[in-house]
Design a protein around this motif. Structure first.
Motif, PDB file in Angstrom:
ATOM      1  N   GLU A  74     -23.905  -6.038  -1.032  1.00 12.43           N
ATOM      2  CA  GLU A  74     -23.085  -4.986  -0.331  1.00 12.43           C
ATOM      3  C   GLU A  74     -21.521  -5.150  -1.065  1.00 12.43           C
ATOM      4  N   VAL A  75     -20.887  -3.937  -1.245  1.00 12.21           N
ATOM      5  CA  VAL A  75     -19.646  -3.762  -1.932  1.00 12.21           C
ATOM      6  C   VAL A  75     -18.872  -2.957  -0.748  1.00 12.21           C
ATOM      7  N   ILE A  76     -17.649  -3.521  -0.429  1.00 10.67           N
ATOM      8  CA  ILE A  76     -16.854  -3.015   0.600  1.00 10.67           C
ATOM      9  C   ILE A  76     -15.749  -1.901  -0.578  1.00 10.67           C
ATOM     10  N   VAL A  77     -15.767  -0.722  -0.042  1.00  8.62           N
ATOM     11  CA  VAL A  77     -15.157   0.446  -0.844  1.00  8.62           C
ATOM     12  C   VAL A  77     -14.487   1.286   0.133  1.00  8.62           C
ATOM     13  N   PRO A  78     -13.444   1.858  -0.324  1.00  7.40           N
ATOM     14  CA  PRO A  78     -13.019   3.096   0.658  1.00  7.40           C
ATOM     15  C   PRO A  78     -13.862   4.405   0.514  1.00  7.40           C
ATOM     16  N   SER A  79     -14.129   5.188   1.579  1.00 11.37           N
ATOM     17  CA  SER A  79     -14.880   6.369   1.618  1.00 11.37           C
ATOM     18  C   SER A  79     -14.095   7.678   0.990  1.00 11.37           C
ATOM     19  N   TYR A  80     -12.544   7.453   1.280  1.00 11.06           N
ATOM     20  CA  TYR A  80     -11.592   8.211   0.696  1.00 11.06           C
ATOM     21  C   TYR A  80     -11.360   7.870  -0.865  1.00 11.06           C
ATOM     22  N   THR A  81     -12.465   8.399  -1.894  1.00  8.59           N
ATOM     23  CA  THR A  81     -12.052   8.048  -3.052  1.00  8.59           C
ATOM     24  C   THR A  81     -12.951   8.790  -3.917  1.00  8.59           C
ATOM     25  N   PHE A  82     -12.829   8.680  -5.493  1.00  5.50           N
ATOM     26  CA  PHE A  82     -13.596   9.460  -6.226  1.00  5.50           C
ATOM     27  C   PHE A  82     -14.959   8.767  -6.206  1.00  5.50           C
ATOM     28  N   VAL A  83     -15.796   9.583  -6.483  1.00 12.55           N
ATOM     29  CA  VAL A  83     -17.267   9.135  -6.679  1.00 12.55           C
ATOM     30  C   VAL A  83     -17.579   8.047  -7.479  1.00 12.55           C
ATOM     31  N   ASP A 100     -12.292   2.087   6.389  1.00 11.23           N
ATOM     32  CA  ASP A 100     -11.273   2.992   6.602  1.00 11.23           C
ATOM     33  C   ASP A 100      -9.972   2.906   5.964  1.00 11.23           C
ATOM     34  N   ILE A 101      -9.206   3.935   6.136  1.00 10.34           N
ATOM     35  CA  ILE A 101      -7.944   3.813   5.221  1.00 10.34           C
ATOM     36  C   ILE A 101      -6.676   3.577   6.231  1.00 10.34           C
ATOM     37  N   ARG A 102      -5.591   3.116   5.762  1.00 11.51           N
ATOM     38  CA  ARG A 102      -4.496   3.294   6.527  1.00 11.51           C
ATOM     39  C   ARG A 102      -3.580   4.558   6.448  1.00 11.51           C
ATOM     40  N   SER A 103      -3.010   5.199   7.582  1.00 10.99           N
ATOM     41  CA  SER A 103      -2.570   6.565   7.568  1.00 10.99           C
ATOM     42  C   SER A 103      -1.291   6.564   7.051  1.00 10.99           C
ATOM     43  N   ASP A 104      -0.526   5.398   6.458  1.00  8.27           N
ATOM     44  CA  ASP A 104       0.541   5.582   5.969  1.00  8.27           C
ATOM     45  C   ASP A 104       0.326   5.801   4.315  1.00  8.27           C
ATOM     46  N   MET A 106      -2.857   5.926   2.663  1.00  9.06           N
ATOM     47  CA  MET A 106      -4.337   6.569   2.192  1.00  9.06           C
ATOM     48  C   MET A 106      -5.007   5.313   1.764  1.00  9.06           C
ATOM     49  N   ASN A 107      -4.645   4.322   1.671  1.00  7.64           N
ATOM     50  CA  ASN A 107      -5.306   3.119   0.893  1.00  7.64           C
ATOM     51  C   ASN A 107      -6.305   2.253   1.757  1.00  7.64           C
ATOM     52  N   MET A 108      -7.245   1.867   1.338  1.00 11.73           N
ATOM     53  CA  MET A 108      -8.064   0.999   2.104  1.00 11.73           C
ATOM     54  C   MET A 108      -7.275   0.137   3.227  1.00 11.73           C
ATOM     55  N   ASP A 109      -7.688  -0.280   4.292  1.00  9.82           N
ATOM     56  CA  ASP A 109      -6.881  -0.772   5.590  1.00  9.82           C
ATOM     57  C   ASP A 109      -7.273  -2.172   5.390  1.00  9.82           C
ATOM     58  N   GLU A 110      -6.324  -3.204   4.799  1.00 11.59           N
ATOM     59  CA  GLU A 110      -6.398  -4.656   4.719  1.00 11.59           C
ATOM     60  C   GLU A 110      -7.077  -5.116   5.894  1.00 11.59           C
ATOM     61  N   ASN A 111      -6.387  -4.736   7.064  1.00 11.51           N
ATOM     62  CA  ASN A 111      -6.941  -5.158   8.311  1.00 11.51           C
ATOM     63  C   ASN A 111      -8.131  -5.047   8.978  1.00 11.51           C
ATOM     64  N   ILE A 139      -6.097  -8.687   0.525  1.00 12.82           N
ATOM     65  CA  ILE A 139      -7.149  -8.591  -0.264  1.00 12.82           C
ATOM     66  C   ILE A 139      -7.639  -9.780  -1.137  1.00 12.82           C
ATOM     67  N   MET A 140      -6.757 -10.386  -1.601  1.00 16.12           N
ATOM     68  CA  MET A 140      -6.895 -11.506  -2.653  1.00 16.12           C
ATOM     69  C   MET A 140      -7.037 -12.890  -1.828  1.00 16.12           C
ATOM     70  N   ARG A 141      -6.735 -12.863  -0.714  1.00 14.29           N
ATOM     71  CA  ARG A 141      -6.832 -13.998   0.203  1.00 14.29           C
ATOM     72  C   ARG A 141      -8.204 -13.956   1.017  1.00 14.29           C
ATOM     73  N   LEU A 142      -8.689 -12.754   1.068  1.00 11.28           N
ATOM     74  CA  LEU A 142      -9.800 -12.716   1.795  1.00 11.28           C
ATOM     75  C   LEU A 142     -11.148 -12.833   0.760  1.00 11.28           C
ATOM     76  N   ALA A 143     -10.760 -12.394  -0.379  1.00 12.25           N
ATOM     77  CA  ALA A 143     -11.691 -12.801  -1.788  1.00 12.25           C
ATOM     78  C   ALA A 143     -11.756 -14.137  -1.744  1.00 12.25           C
ATOM     79  N   VAL A 144     -10.532 -14.779  -1.563  1.00 11.98           N
ATOM     80  CA  VAL A 144     -10.865 -16.558  -1.752  1.00 11.98           C
ATOM     81  C   VAL A 144     -11.539 -17.040  -0.734  1.00 11.98           C
ATOM     82  N   LYS A 145     -11.300 -16.849   0.362  1.00  9.17           N
ATOM     83  CA  LYS A 145     -11.933 -17.249   1.490  1.00  9.17           C
ATOM     84  C   LYS A 145     -13.326 -16.951   1.747  1.00  9.17           C
ATOM     85  N   TYR A 146     -13.802 -15.772   1.235  1.00  6.22           N
ATOM     86  CA  TYR A 146     -15.143 -15.572   1.290  1.00  6.22           C
ATOM     87  C   TYR A 146     -16.058 -15.497  -0.137  1.00  6.22           C
TER      88      TYR A 146
END
Ligand SMILES: *Cc1c(COP(=O)(O)O)cnc(C)c1O
Length: 378
Positions: A74-83, A100-104, A106-111, A139-146
């Motif tokens: 599995e790869v975690i990606v935003p849906s709001y992006t280019f194909v 999902d994204i952040r409303s401020d 439009m980037n991937m919601d890190e939370n 995002i980098m903290r999550l990458a290290v943790k998992y």
């Protein structure tokens, strides 16, 4: 006079460098201009290694191969992006898991990433929308943790920074685009930044059709042969020649885009204050590159009406991505009842205004005045 949404441009020695490449008989990839472009990015971005390729799509495909995914991973990606952000990984047999994204921004919601991580998760792919960085610390903290890899889609983020670091150099791998709609252009074009040295040798092989040709040219092996999977990912020297001329003027290009961006912002602040529209938000940690100026409208209906009004007055403004989880291909990975509320809501209301190097003050004023006329405030 029409105001297009985007307009390809020349700033300096583009045609001269192309002529030079032709005269010197270098047309295929990895000639002097390719090396100059790669060295320029390695220096400016402090990247360990940069490989010039023919598109950001190609860079993403190489990155996906380097992630060594197994079918079902599995790869975690935003849906709001280019194909291409997602296609590259689907081509490796991976399953996209949409965040999902952040409303401020439009980037991937890190939370919302951690709740999506499973034992099958291998990669997170942050997309820096409009050249504004995702929350890379989290995002980098999550990458290290998992123990996950991070591939940055910095197609729109060339010369943007996050806490001083160039976008594309924070994750393990970063992908850039030089498509004619981006800040620095070469028609089609892209680059892969390799920030983890483990990947350098294999990346060179994948880019060279799965051969060790790069080693051969450096004299490290006495013949080159097929050693891995790969494809033809090099950019032509003509592309590199054009691009190098643009990179030489990178500061000038970014400065101009910032001026355009700030002018839009200044002139639209009163409309935001009046509650008519919402303007882009730039978090403190982000230094953006003026890639895009968008506004958020009240509804899809208002957006469609404003686009029609613009068109009537020869201004081309365009909306952006149809969320991938709701696309015909995306649906094959995603249950219909699983909603991404922010993505679905924001994507219907976002409108991009004309933004390109040669956009003039009077063009900007015309765009603003048509917005005001549309909302009947002048
Ligand atoms: C433009 C873009 C791409 C694709 O770039 P190409 O160079 O056209 O392949 C990928 N991802 C994002 C977010 C983009 O904006």
């Amino acid at each position: 006079m029409q105001i297009p949404f985007n307009k390809p441009f020349i700033v300096g020695k583009e045609l001269y460098y192309i002529e030079q490449a032709v005269k010197e008989g270098n047309l295929a990839g990895d000639g002097p201009f390719t090396k100059k472009c790669a060295a320029w990015m390695e220096n400016s971005f402090a990247a360990k290694r940069v490989l010039l390729v023919h598109s950001c799509t190609a860079a993403l495909e190489i990155a996906a191969i380097l992630c060594d995914l197994q079918p079902g991973d599995e790869v975690i990606v935003p849906s709001y992006t280019f194909v291409s952000t997602v296609n590259a990984f689907v081509l490796r047999g991976a399953k996209p898991v949409f965040c999902d994204i952040r409303s401020d921004t439009m980037n991937m919601d890190e939370n919302k990433i951690e709740e999506l991580i499973t034992p099958l998760t291998k990669v997170i792919v942050p997309v820096h929308y409009a050249g504004v960085a995702c929350n890379m610390d989290k995002i980098m903290r999550l990458a290290v943790k998992y123990n996950l890899l991070v591939v940055e889609d910095a197609a729109q983020g060339v010369c943007s920074r996050y806490k001083g670091q160039a976008l594309g150099t924070i994750g393990h791998l970063g992908c850039y685009s030089f498509h004619e709609t981006k800040n620095f252009i070469s028609g089609e074009g892209g680059a892969l930044a390799i920030n983890d040295c483990r990947f350098i040798e294999r990346a060179e092989i994948i880019r060279e059709k799965g051969t060790d040709r790069s080693k051969f040219f450096r004299g490290q092996v006495d013949k080159y042969t097929w050693v891995d999977i790969g494809s033809s990912y090099l950019a032509s020297e003509l592309t590199a020649a054009f691009l190098y001329a643009q990179l030489e003027e990178a500061d000038k290009i970014t400065k101009k885009r910032h001026e355009i961006w700030k002018q839009y912002l200044q002139l639209l602040l009163p409309l935001e204050a009046a509650g008519i529209l919402r303007l882009p938000v730039i978090p403190d940690a982000c230094t953006h590159n003026g890639h895009m100026f968008y506004i958020l409208l009240e509804s899809q209906t208002v957006r469609a009406a404003l686009i029609a009004h613009f068109k009537l007055h020869d201004i081309m403004a365009v909306f952006h991505y149809i969320p991938l989880h709701s696309s015909p291909m995306g649906k094959s990975f995603w249950p219909e009842e699983k909603h991404l509320p922010v993505t679905e809501n924001m994507s219907e209301r976002l409108l991009r205004l004309p933004c390109y190097y040669e956009l003039t003050d009077s063009d900007i004023r015309k765009v603003i005045s048509e917005i005001k006329l549309f909302f009947k405030i002048i």
